[in-house]
Design a protein around this motif. Structure first.
Motif, PDB file in Angstrom:
ATOM      1  N   SER B  57      49.353  36.994  35.537  1.00 58.83           N
ATOM      2  CA  SER B  57      49.219  37.942  36.641  1.00 58.83           C
ATOM      3  C   SER B  57      47.753  38.254  36.935  1.00 58.83           C
ATOM      4  O   SER B  57      47.370  38.509  38.085  1.00 58.83           O
ATOM      5  CB  SER B  57      49.983  39.219  36.318  1.00 58.83           C
ATOM      6  N   VAL B  60      46.627  35.598  39.166  1.00 59.68           N
ATOM      7  CA  VAL B  60      47.133  35.828  40.530  1.00 59.68           C
ATOM      8  C   VAL B  60      46.267  36.891  41.207  1.00 59.68           C
ATOM      9  O   VAL B  60      45.885  36.761  42.381  1.00 59.68           O
ATOM     10  CB  VAL B  60      48.623  36.244  40.503  1.00 59.68           C
ATOM     11  N   LEU B  64      44.257  36.634  44.713  1.00 62.56           N
ATOM     12  CA  LEU B  64      44.469  37.578  45.811  1.00 62.56           C
ATOM     13  C   LEU B  64      43.174  38.276  46.192  1.00 62.56           C
ATOM     14  O   LEU B  64      42.865  38.450  47.386  1.00 62.56           O
ATOM     15  CB  LEU B  64      45.529  38.617  45.435  1.00 62.56           C
ATOM     16  N   TYR B  87      54.892  29.065  42.440  1.00 58.99           N
ATOM     17  CA  TYR B  87      55.467  29.152  43.781  1.00 58.99           C
ATOM     18  C   TYR B  87      56.652  30.127  43.790  1.00 58.99           C
ATOM     19  O   TYR B  87      56.835  30.932  44.702  1.00 58.99           O
ATOM     20  CB  TYR B  87      55.910  27.769  44.256  1.00 58.99           C
ATOM     21  N   LEU B  88      57.430  30.012  42.736  1.00 59.37           N
ATOM     22  CA  LEU B  88      58.589  30.904  42.587  1.00 59.37           C
ATOM     23  C   LEU B  88      58.149  32.367  42.545  1.00 59.37           C
ATOM     24  O   LEU B  88      58.716  33.239  43.213  1.00 59.37           O
ATOM     25  CB  LEU B  88      59.260  30.543  41.257  1.00 59.37           C
ATOM     26  N   ILE B  89      57.065  32.597  41.765  1.00 54.07           N
ATOM     27  CA  ILE B  89      56.552  33.970  41.654  1.00 54.07           C
ATOM     28  C   ILE B  89      56.042  34.444  43.022  1.00 54.07           C
ATOM     29  O   ILE B  89      56.261  35.577  43.424  1.00 54.07           O
ATOM     30  CB  ILE B  89      55.435  34.045  40.584  1.00 54.07           C
ATOM     31  N   GLN B  91      57.131  33.464  45.845  1.00 52.73           N
ATOM     32  CA  GLN B  91      58.292  33.732  46.712  1.00 52.73           C
ATOM     33  C   GLN B  91      58.868  35.110  46.417  1.00 52.73           C
ATOM     34  O   GLN B  91      59.161  35.884  47.327  1.00 52.73           O
ATOM     35  CB  GLN B  91      59.378  32.683  46.475  1.00 52.73           C
ATOM     36  N   VAL B  92      59.024  35.392  45.112  1.00 53.56           N
ATOM     37  CA  VAL B  92      59.607  36.682  44.727  1.00 53.56           C
ATOM     38  C   VAL B  92      58.737  37.836  45.229  1.00 53.56           C
ATOM     39  O   VAL B  92      59.242  38.866  45.664  1.00 53.56           O
ATOM     40  CB  VAL B  92      59.772  36.758  43.188  1.00 53.56           C
ATOM     41  N   THR B  93      57.442  37.643  45.178  1.00 54.60           N
ATOM     42  CA  THR B  93      56.533  38.734  45.558  1.00 54.60           C
ATOM     43  C   THR B  93      56.152  38.648  47.027  1.00 54.60           C
ATOM     44  O   THR B  93      55.318  39.420  47.504  1.00 54.60           O
ATOM     45  CB  THR B  93      55.257  38.670  44.690  1.00 54.60           C
ATOM     46  N   MET B  94      56.738  37.677  47.713  1.00 55.53           N
ATOM     47  CA  MET B  94      56.523  37.472  49.146  1.00 55.53           C
ATOM     48  C   MET B  94      55.096  37.029  49.488  1.00 55.53           C
ATOM     49  O   MET B  94      54.664  37.133  50.641  1.00 55.53           O
ATOM     50  CB  MET B  94      56.884  38.720  49.937  1.00 55.53           C
ATOM     51  N   LEU B  95      54.365  36.561  48.454  1.00 53.97           N
ATOM     52  CA  LEU B  95      52.997  36.090  48.745  1.00 53.97           C
ATOM     53  C   LEU B  95      53.024  34.791  49.532  1.00 53.97           C
ATOM     54  O   LEU B  95      52.029  34.427  50.171  1.00 53.97           O
ATOM     55  CB  LEU B  95      52.225  35.924  47.427  1.00 53.97           C
ATOM     56  N   THR B  96      54.160  34.123  49.504  1.00 49.32           N
ATOM     57  CA  THR B  96      54.280  32.904  50.319  1.00 49.32           C
ATOM     58  C   THR B  96      54.160  33.241  51.804  1.00 49.32           C
ATOM     59  O   THR B  96      53.853  32.372  52.606  1.00 49.32           O
ATOM     60  CB  THR B  96      55.642  32.231  50.075  1.00 49.32           C
ATOM     61  N   ARG B  97      54.469  34.528  52.146  1.00 47.33           N
ATOM     62  CA  ARG B  97      54.359  34.964  53.539  1.00 47.33           C
ATOM     63  C   ARG B  97      52.923  35.348  53.901  1.00 47.33           C
ATOM     64  O   ARG B  97      52.581  35.481  55.063  1.00 47.33           O
ATOM     65  CB  ARG B  97      55.252  36.184  53.792  1.00 47.33           C
ATOM     66  N   VAL B  98      52.138  35.583  52.846  1.00 53.77           N
ATOM     67  CA  VAL B  98      50.768  36.072  53.103  1.00 53.77           C
ATOM     68  C   VAL B  98      49.762  34.934  52.948  1.00 53.77           C
ATOM     69  O   VAL B  98      48.881  34.734  53.794  1.00 53.77           O
ATOM     70  CB  VAL B  98      50.438  37.223  52.119  1.00 53.77           C
TER      71      VAL B  98
END
Lengths: 825, 115
Positions: B57, B60, B64, B87-89, B91-98
């Protein structure tokens, strides 16, 4: 539908509470009992006369002893015959046997053999034991307890009338001290009995009220040969507490009766005033007693048992005896006192006591009932009388004092009353066992078998697969976080993706299928949870994601719903203090029910009470109601007070109030129950149904939670009053019951049972309701019988008149009476 | 953690090797290193995670913070070849959207060109 009641019905209904269609069988049973007791009266008078004439009173103990041994043998033979013959054949066979043997005795009496009177004495006792027991077995085959209670007064009085007329006929027709020709009169009665028994069997066949399958006593049960015989009957009685108590009570009553006989004779012996008129006086006295007993049986027994219940009725006879015996102990012995004692004994023993005793057998399972019955009625009856004699002799050896014997009798009666109390308590349990539990409350059954939260999450997860990878990932993580990502769900989520219909949606899902198998397990799962939680708490993450969400929330263009759903879902995973209240409020107010659902869940999980009002508002809309309820439940019991405050708001929408009640019931806490009970106390007819249902749900889910009895009883009374009004409206309208009116009546009945469930053992009330609502005629009757035995008098008197199966005119009468009484209280 | 760089046109490709974790902090963190590059005028940065074995983390957080720094200066920071687990993490944290995340370096580079 019932036909216009006949004149016969009109006449009989003045005597007992008889329903149309019951006249024929009740009268047949009346004649059956009448004929066998008339025959017995004749046989009995010859028994005593011939014995005393031939062998003398000195040899009576020998007759007692041999009778006891012979009856033991008869029990063994009868139980075997009962197991192999149908009920009809068994009775016809027995009656034919007694007719033939009676003729044989008539022939042999002419030979003048002295010892023949001993054989006759034993035979007469066997006759009595067999035919009376068989009569009550037939009653057990036909009636349920409710019917027996109503009708025993009528058909039971046939027995007493038979005794009177048989005795009188003997007196009128006897031309010698031992006139054996009277046996032909007895045989005539028995021949008529065969006809009546055939008619009863025919009625049973037509009405389907014959002996149950078990009572034909097939020797083959489940492939095993059923054991029969004296020992088996004895084992049955010893093996069950209920039978042990029943047998104990009967034995004590017979011992007491023996003692009372002696006390009566003792007082009479010492009374010189009657002199030579003694024999004639007792003749009249006994005849008068039987007439009194006949009227008691006909007019009082059924009414008494119906009004006061089995327990109280079963205590009346011993209680009266105690009162009279106390008088005999305290006051100087007098003929009046002795006559009162004898009159109390005989008039109550053959009527109320006998009827209640027989009622106690009815709910017992047929597999054991008949074995126990023949043992108790045939053997124990004789044995107890003999035992009473032996005990009396032993006591007399020490003292001949009347007062001493009276005191001992009182003590015996107290023991007998204690046994009677126990047996009537057990009776309720026996009735309960007759009622099968048909279903459990849906919530309880589901809660016991399914994890609803798990299912909801699982379904949401399956549903979100078609929406976005992020939502799916968040859902899976949520399941994992709650330790609910079970292997079977993981498999389901993966396997379904390969279905043709789904894979055609594109590569996204194929990638996802792969990704799902990559989700960590075991220790790695914990590490993942920890890492995600740490990331969610990162300052940089918060800054980035808040900015992103702000944009998403502001952008309400078409096609952006998924983004807002993701945002709303993400809040549920974030630490509570990091969830931005403003954005969450925006999402809560979102037009999309899906977004709003996820936002409500997030608000609830982060425990932000400032959103409660918005969520409660969503209870109004049927689309969002269930999600709002779920969210409020997620908040947990800490919002109980707030919810209760909302219930106080008068102008709050009714549907919202109902939903709040639903939430409180699903919280199932004592505090919630107390608040709901307080609401129930208020006069809110539009919410009563929901409140009662809610409390019932709590009561079923957590029986340890108490619901205030005074509130429940007050509401019960109100609901009964409402039910009466509904009944009156429907009964007065004369026409067929409309669908809505019928539904309303059932709803009201259901509420009455639910309220009873708060006051009495929930399982009993639930069984009673289920069997009353969906059972057969018999199971409805047993349901009422259970209520009759567990409800206190005041409740019983309010509830039973509404539930009894009555013709409309009778019901109308009862309902009006009940309304009057409720009005007075 | 080892960092090496390549530059294609004005895009700085940062090849990271090893682990990015809290317990393995070297003289300079990833964020500090990126900030240095931003200060040197680099505005298009592609972080290549192909040889990264592990990110916790903390790692990460470094990514960020680097992303925010780049954004604040009007730059762009993108990611390529991240592990499935990360990638999974995301997705869960919605960072794929950011965050902008690519599987293929060429596609990632083209995305810079298109802008």
């Amino acid at each position: 539908m019932t036909d216009e009641p006949s004149r016969l019905h009109g006449f009989l209904s003045r005597l007992v509470e008889i329903k149309p269609g019951e006249e024929r069988i009740t009268l047949l049973l009346f004649f059956y009992f009448f004929l066998i007791t008339a025959a017995y009266s004749i046989i009995k008078s010859l028994r005593v006369a011939s014995y005393l004439d031939s062998l003398g009173a000195d040899k009576l103990p020998l007759a007692y002893l041999l009778t006891a041994v012979s009856i033991g043998l008869v029990v063994a033979i009868h139980s075997k015959l009962q197991a192999s013959l149908s009920r009809l054949n068994l009775i016809i066979f027995s009656l034919a046997f007694f007719i033939l043997t009676a003729v044989l005795f008539w022939l042999l009496f002419s030979l003048g053999w002295a010892w023949l009177s001993l054989a006759y004495y034993i035979w007469a006792n066997i006759f009595l034991a067999v035919v009376i027991t068989q009569f009550w077995i037939v009653v057990n085959d036909i009636f349920n307890p409710r019917e027996t209670k109503r009708l025993v007064g009528l058909f039971g009085s046939g027995g007493i009338l038979g005794g009177i007329l048989g005795g009188e006929a003997t007196g009128l027709m006897a031309r010698a001290s031992v006139d054996t020709r009277l046996l032909f009169l007895a045989c005539g009665f028995l021949l008529l009995t065969i006809v009546v028994v055939y008619l009863i069997a025919d009625w049973q066949k037509r009405s389907g009220r014959g002996p149950s399958q078990d009572s034909t006593e097939s020797t083959q049960q489940n492939g095993k040969t059923e054991r029969v015989g004296f020992r088996e009957c004895l084992r049955t009685v010893i093996g069950q507490r209920y039978f042990r108590l029943l047998a104990g009570g009967i034995a004590l009553s017979l011992i007491v009766s023996t003692f009372i006989d002696w006390q009566f004779s003792k007082v009479v012996e010492g009374t010189a005033s009657l002199g030579d008129r003694l024999t004639s006086f007792f003749g009249h006295f006994n005849a008068g007693l039987l007439v009194v007993a006949f009227f008691i049986q006909l007019f009082l027994t059924s009414r008494f048992v119906q009004k006061f219940g089995i327990r109280f009725s079963f205590l009346i006879y011993p209680s009266v005896l105690i009162i009279v015996l106390t008088g005999l102990t305290a006051l100087p012995a007098s003929l009046l006192m002795a006559l009162t004692l004898k009159a109390s004994d005989k008039s109550l023993s053959y009527t109320l006591n006998q009827s209640v005793r027989e009622l106690l057998y009815i709910p017992v399972s047929p597999e054991v009932k008949y074995k126990a019955k023949i043992f108790i009625d045939m053997f124990l009856n004789r044995f107890a009388k003999g035992l009473g004699g032996v005990l009396l002799m032993a006591l007399l050896y020490f003292s001949l004092n009347l007062r001493f014997i009276s005191l001992v009798t009182i003590l015996l009666i107290l023991g007998w009353m204690a046994v009677n109390l126990q047996v009537t308590r057990e009776y309720a349990a026996v009735v309960r066992n007759k009622l099968k539990k048909k279903w459990d409350r849906a919530e309880k059954a589901v809660a016991e078998q399914l994890d609803l939260d798990y299912l909801k999450l699982a379904f949401d997860t399956l549903d979100t697969r078609r929406r976005s990878r992020e939502l799916l990932a968040m859902d899976i993580f949520d399941l994992m976080k709650q330790d609910k990502l079970r292997p079977e769900l993981k498999e389901l989520l993966t396997s379904n993706l390969s279905e043709p219909g789904v894979s055609s949606l594109g590569t996204l899902f194929e990638e996802e299928a792969l990704a799902l198998s990559e989700w960590p397990a075991g220790e790695n799962e914990d590490l993942l949870k920890k890492e995600v939680d740490e990331i969610l708490s990162l300052e940089a993450y918060q800054e980035l994601i808040k900015e992103y969400i702000r944009r998403v929330v502001a952008d309400k263009k078409p096609g952006t719903e998924i983004m807002r759903m993701e945002a709303a879902k993400l809040f549920s995973l974030m630490p509570a203090n990091f969830v931005p209240a403003e954005e969450l409020a925006e999402l809560l107010g979102d037009e999309s029910p899906e977004v709003s659902r996820l936002a409500m869940d997030s608000a609830a999980r982060s425990g932000q009470k400032e959103h409660l009002e918005t969520i409660i508002r969503k209870l109004k809309d049927p689309v969002t109601r269930e999600d709002a309820v779920s969210a409020l439940l997620t908040f947990g019991s800490k919002i109980t007070g707030t919810l209760s405050d909302y219930l106080e708001v008068e102008e709050l929408d009714l549907e919202v109030k109902k939903a709040i009640i639903n939430v409180l019931s699903r919280m199932a806490t004592q505090e919630a129950a107390d608040l709901l009970a307080l609401e129930l106390q208020k006069n809110q007819p539009e919410l009563d149904g929901e409140l009662i249902e809610a409390l019932d749900r709590i009561h079923h889910l957590k029986p340890e939670i108490s619901i205030p009895a005074e509130i429940s009883r007050k509401k019960l009374k109100e609901e009964i009053e409402r039910h009466c009004q509904l009944l009156l409206a429907t009964l007065d309208s004369q026409g067929p019951l409309g669908e809505e009116a019928e539904k309303e009546l059932v709803r009201s009945q259901s509420d009455i049972f639910k309220l009873l469930g708060f006051l009495y053992p929930g399982d009993d009330i639930s069984r009673a309701w289920q069997n009353f609502r969906t059972g057969t005629k018999d199971s409805r009757a047993y349901a009422l019988e259970l209520l009759d035995n567990i409800l206190i008098k005041s409740d019983r008197e309010m509830v039973l008149p509404l539930l009894e199966d009555l013709p409309p005119s009778d019901r109308l009468k009862r309902v009006r009476t009940l309304l009057d009484e409720l009005g007075k209280t | 953690m080892k960092i090496s760089t390549r530059e294609i046109n004005d895009i700085l490709i940062v090849d990271i090797e090893g682990e990015i974790r809290r317990s393995d902090i070297t003289d300079m963190t990833l964020h500090q290193w990126i900030k240095q590059q931003l200060e040197r005028g680099k505005r298009k940065i592609l972080l290549n995670f192909e040889k990264v074995e592990f990110i916790d983390s903390f790692g990460v957080g470094e990514i960020l913070a680097s992303y925010i720094s780049a954004n604040n200066l009007g730059g762009k920071l993108k990611l390529v070849r991240i592990s499935k687990k990360l990638y999974l993490i995301f997705q869960v944290t919605m960072l794929t959207r950011v965050l902008e995340i690519y599987d293929d370096e060429q596609v990632a580079l083209e995305s810079f060109f298109k802008e």
